[in-house]
Design a protein around this motif. Sequence first.
Motif, mmCIF file in Angstrom:
data_model
loop_
_atom_site.group_PDB
_atom_site.id
_atom_site.type_symbol
_atom_site.label_atom_id
_atom_site.label_comp_id
_atom_site.label_asym_id
_atom_site.label_seq_id
_atom_site.Cartn_x
_atom_site.Cartn_y
_atom_site.Cartn_z
ATOM 1 N N ASP A 142 42.780 38.812 36.563
ATOM 2 C CA ASP A 142 42.323 38.706 37.946
ATOM 3 C C ASP A 142 40.802 38.788 38.024
ATOM 4 O O ASP A 142 40.210 38.456 39.049
ATOM 5 C CB ASP A 142 42.994 39.744 38.845
ATOM 6 C CG ASP A 142 42.524 41.165 38.604
ATOM 7 O OD1 ASP A 142 41.911 41.427 37.541
ATOM 8 O OD2 ASP A 142 42.782 42.017 39.465
ATOM 9 N N GLN A 143 40.167 39.177 36.916
ATOM 10 C CA GLN A 143 38.712 39.147 36.881
ATOM 11 C C GLN A 143 38.172 37.720 36.858
ATOM 12 O O GLN A 143 36.974 37.495 37.078
ATOM 13 C CB GLN A 143 38.174 39.945 35.697
ATOM 14 C CG GLN A 143 38.489 41.422 35.813
ATOM 15 C CD GLN A 143 37.460 42.298 35.139
ATOM 16 O OE1 GLN A 143 36.280 42.250 35.443
ATOM 17 N NE2 GLN A 143 37.922 43.102 34.199
ATOM 18 N N GLY A 144 39.041 36.755 36.598
ATOM 19 C CA GLY A 144 38.653 35.358 36.704
ATOM 20 C C GLY A 144 38.791 34.804 38.111
ATOM 21 O O GLY A 144 38.438 33.647 38.360
ATOM 22 N N PRO A 187 47.902 39.921 33.328
ATOM 23 C CA PRO A 187 48.810 41.002 32.935
ATOM 24 C C PRO A 187 48.463 42.357 33.525
ATOM 25 O O PRO A 187 49.147 43.344 33.248
ATOM 26 C CB PRO A 187 48.653 41.028 31.413
ATOM 27 C CG PRO A 187 47.209 40.679 31.217
ATOM 28 C CD PRO A 187 46.887 39.670 32.296
ATOM 29 N N GLY A 188 47.386 42.426 34.313
ATOM 30 C CA GLY A 188 46.907 43.709 34.781
ATOM 31 C C GLY A 188 45.934 44.324 33.801
ATOM 32 O O GLY A 188 45.682 43.808 32.707
ATOM 33 N N ALA A 209 57.319 42.788 31.903
ATOM 34 C CA ALA A 209 57.250 42.113 33.194
ATOM 35 C C ALA A 209 56.668 40.715 33.047
ATOM 36 O O ALA A 209 57.113 39.761 33.701
ATOM 37 C CB ALA A 209 56.418 42.938 34.175
ATOM 38 N N VAL A 210 55.670 40.565 32.179
ATOM 39 C CA VAL A 210 55.101 39.242 31.918
ATOM 40 C C VAL A 210 56.161 38.293 31.362
ATOM 41 O O VAL A 210 56.264 37.135 31.779
ATOM 42 C CB VAL A 210 53.908 39.357 30.943
ATOM 43 C CG1 VAL A 210 53.505 37.981 30.411
ATOM 44 C CG2 VAL A 210 52.718 40.020 31.627
ATOM 45 N N ASP A 227 50.454 37.020 38.594
ATOM 46 C CA ASP A 227 50.330 38.330 37.975
ATOM 47 C C ASP A 227 51.644 38.698 37.290
ATOM 48 O O ASP A 227 52.597 37.922 37.264
ATOM 49 C CB ASP A 227 49.883 39.386 38.989
ATOM 50 C CG ASP A 227 50.924 39.682 40.076
ATOM 51 O OD1 ASP A 227 52.102 39.320 39.920
ATOM 52 O OD2 ASP A 227 50.537 40.291 41.093
ATOM 53 N N ARG A 228 51.697 39.921 36.756
ATOM 54 C CA ARG A 228 52.869 40.320 35.972
ATOM 55 C C ARG A 228 54.108 40.501 36.833
ATOM 56 O O ARG A 228 55.213 40.639 36.300
ATOM 57 C CB ARG A 228 52.565 41.597 35.190
ATOM 58 C CG ARG A 228 52.399 42.840 36.047
ATOM 59 C CD ARG A 228 51.941 44.028 35.225
ATOM 60 N NE ARG A 228 51.875 45.256 36.006
ATOM 61 C CZ ARG A 228 50.892 45.577 36.828
ATOM 62 N NH1 ARG A 228 49.882 44.721 36.999
ATOM 63 N NH2 ARG A 228 50.905 46.719 37.483
#
Length: 235
Positions: A142-144, A187-188, A209-210, A227-228
Amino acid sequence: MTAGTSDTGTRHALVIGASRGLGLVLTDELARRGWHVVATARQAGDELRASADADHGRVRLETLEMTSSDQLAALRERLAGSRLDLLFVNAAIDRGDLPIDEVPTGMFTEVMVTNALSPLRTLEALRDLVVPGGTVAVMSSDQGSISRNTEGGYELYKASKAALNQLMRSYATRYADDGRTKLLIDPGHNRTRLGGPDAPLAPHESIPAVVDVLEAQAGAPGLQFLDRHGEPVPW
């Protein structure tokens, strides 16, 4: 030896960057669920070798430096005839928390080549091994996400993941009609060498979860950034 054929009823995956952290746990989780996995590393360490030994022949190790075009071509040759249900590129690096004006040019190039250019070169080199209806996935973050970039820090890493996402979007546009699922996975924040010791998640918590998401999305059209939990991440 090849990764096999999906028409036998056994699912086959290739995980790029499996020596430790998320890639190692991803390999283990896929094997635990009955997948046959080819797992690559620049140099297979003790953890990956022990994992392969414990997975009852479901994990095969291959050597790959993903940034090397020669090694990538050699891997493609070794996998000739393989049929993959999943191609997952996990490898990435981080070089610390410098403001972008303090990042040396060599460091910028290294991170961008590893995190953005090389994953797409890998997909291009190996995509024909993925069966129609199979999945092509890349580990993002999510940093992207440009819209979520509201806190300071890690400017180079964020830029590399945003570049990865944009290049994956171009890849998905170019191959819109190839019949394959395309995923960017967040993946968090995990406790890995890259994520650091204070991250809130452990790979053994996030990766199952992924894999749930990978299995649930198999056959879905187009590109998704998830996300996951299978929820969309804003671009």
